[in-house]
Design a protein around this motif. Structure first.
Motif, PDB file in Angstrom:
ATOM      1  N   TYR A 113       0.831  -1.214   0.000  1.00 55.49           N
ATOM      2  CA  TYR A 113       0.000   0.000   0.000  1.00 55.49           C
ATOM      3  C   TYR A 113       0.862   1.260   0.000  1.00 55.49           C
ATOM      4  CZ  TYR A 113      -4.789  -1.732   0.584  1.00 55.49           C
ATOM      5  OH  TYR A 113      -6.017  -2.294   0.381  1.00 55.49           O
ATOM      6  N   ARG A 114       1.856   1.318   0.875  1.00 51.68           N
ATOM      7  CA  ARG A 114       2.709   2.504   0.963  1.00 51.68           C
ATOM      8  C   ARG A 114       3.493   2.715  -0.327  1.00 51.68           C
ATOM      9  NH1 ARG A 114       6.550   1.794   4.342  1.00 51.68           N
ATOM     10  NH2 ARG A 114       5.981  -0.232   5.148  1.00 51.68           N
ATOM     11  N   SER A 125       1.115   3.982  -3.016  1.00 50.47           N
ATOM     12  CA  SER A 125       0.778   5.372  -2.718  1.00 50.47           C
ATOM     13  C   SER A 125       1.919   6.308  -3.106  1.00 50.47           C
ATOM     14  CB  SER A 125       0.462   5.509  -1.228  1.00 50.47           C
ATOM     15  OG  SER A 125       0.212   6.843  -0.899  1.00 50.47           O
ATOM     16  N   THR A 126       3.135   5.935  -2.759  1.00 49.61           N
ATOM     17  CA  THR A 126       4.309   6.754  -3.098  1.00 49.61           C
ATOM     18  C   THR A 126       4.484   6.865  -4.602  1.00 49.61           C
ATOM     19  OG1 THR A 126       5.426   6.189  -1.032  1.00 49.61           O
ATOM     20  CG2 THR A 126       6.820   6.944  -2.850  1.00 49.61           C
ATOM     21  N   ARG A 144       1.709   9.045  -6.048  1.00 54.66           N
ATOM     22  CA  ARG A 144       1.890  10.448  -5.671  1.00 54.66           C
ATOM     23  C   ARG A 144       2.960  11.129  -6.520  1.00 54.66           C
ATOM     24  NH1 ARG A 144       2.484   9.518  -0.714  1.00 54.66           N
ATOM     25  NH2 ARG A 144       4.722   9.613  -0.554  1.00 54.66           N
ATOM     26  N   LYS A 164      -3.469   5.503 -10.284  1.00 52.54           N
ATOM     27  CA  LYS A 164      -4.460   4.907  -9.394  1.00 52.54           C
ATOM     28  C   LYS A 164      -5.820   5.113 -10.023  1.00 52.54           C
ATOM     29  CE  LYS A 164      -6.158   5.295  -4.665  1.00 52.54           C
ATOM     30  NZ  LYS A 164      -6.036   6.059  -3.405  1.00 52.54           N
ATOM     31  N   SER A 177      -9.503   0.552  -4.934  1.00 49.23           N
ATOM     32  CA  SER A 177      -8.672   1.219  -5.937  1.00 49.23           C
ATOM     33  C   SER A 177      -7.865   0.191  -6.703  1.00 49.23           C
ATOM     34  CB  SER A 177      -7.723   2.209  -5.265  1.00 49.23           C
ATOM     35  OG  SER A 177      -8.451   3.250  -4.680  1.00 49.23           O
TER      36      SER A 177
END
Length: 151
Positions: free
Chosen positions: A62-63, A66-67, A70, A76, A84
């Motif tokens: 997940y991290r 997300s990174t 971003r 996404k 998602s």
């Protein structure tokens, strides 16, 4: 579909440009995502990665996703009907989502990409992307539904 050396070099260069370390986990998450054709969720990516990296946690996946999202290294896809989903393609496109099987398919729609936005939007700020998600029932599911109705 596997990740070739050119794609990997582009990813590594993009990470460096964004100031991101190229960790083993980031590389493996990206490699899995880039080779996927099904717009997987974080959970699906985690399950696939655990085959070769049994110690990787769902939180790490997940991290990492997300990174990478971003920093614009992956996309996404937020949907109203499922968790998602993610993709690594860099080609401008939109998505079709089946409300039955939840499969996501890509399509291009140049008219939407090129049409001027309505008046007044410029005052909102900077528009980075346009993304259309079209919901419906795919041909496979439609056939199954029709066959069930005939019985």
């Amino acid at each position: 579909m596997s990740l070739d050396n050119k794609q990997l070099a582009v990813f590594e260069r993009a990470c460096r440009d964004e100031g991101l370390r190229i960790t083993h986990q980031r590389l493996e998450v990206y490699r899995e995502l880039a080779s996927a054709v099904d717009h997987p969720s974080a959970e699906t990516i985690h399950q696939r990665l655990r085959r070769n990296i049994p110690t990787i946690s769902l939180d790490t996946v997940y991290r990492t996703l997300s990174t990478l999202a971003r920093h614009g290294l992956i996309s996404k896809i937020d949907t109203v009907e499922s968790p998602s989903r993610f993709e690594a393609t860099g080609i401008r496109h939109h998505h079709l989502m089946c409300s039955e099987c939840k499969k996501i398919s890509d399509f291009q729609w140049n008219t939407v990409d090129e049409i001027p936005l309505p008046d007044g939007i410029e005052s909102w700020g900077h528009i980075a992307t346009r993304n259309v998600v079209v919901y419906g029932v795919c041909g496979n599911c439609l056939e199954k539904l029709e066959n069930r109705a005939k019985k």
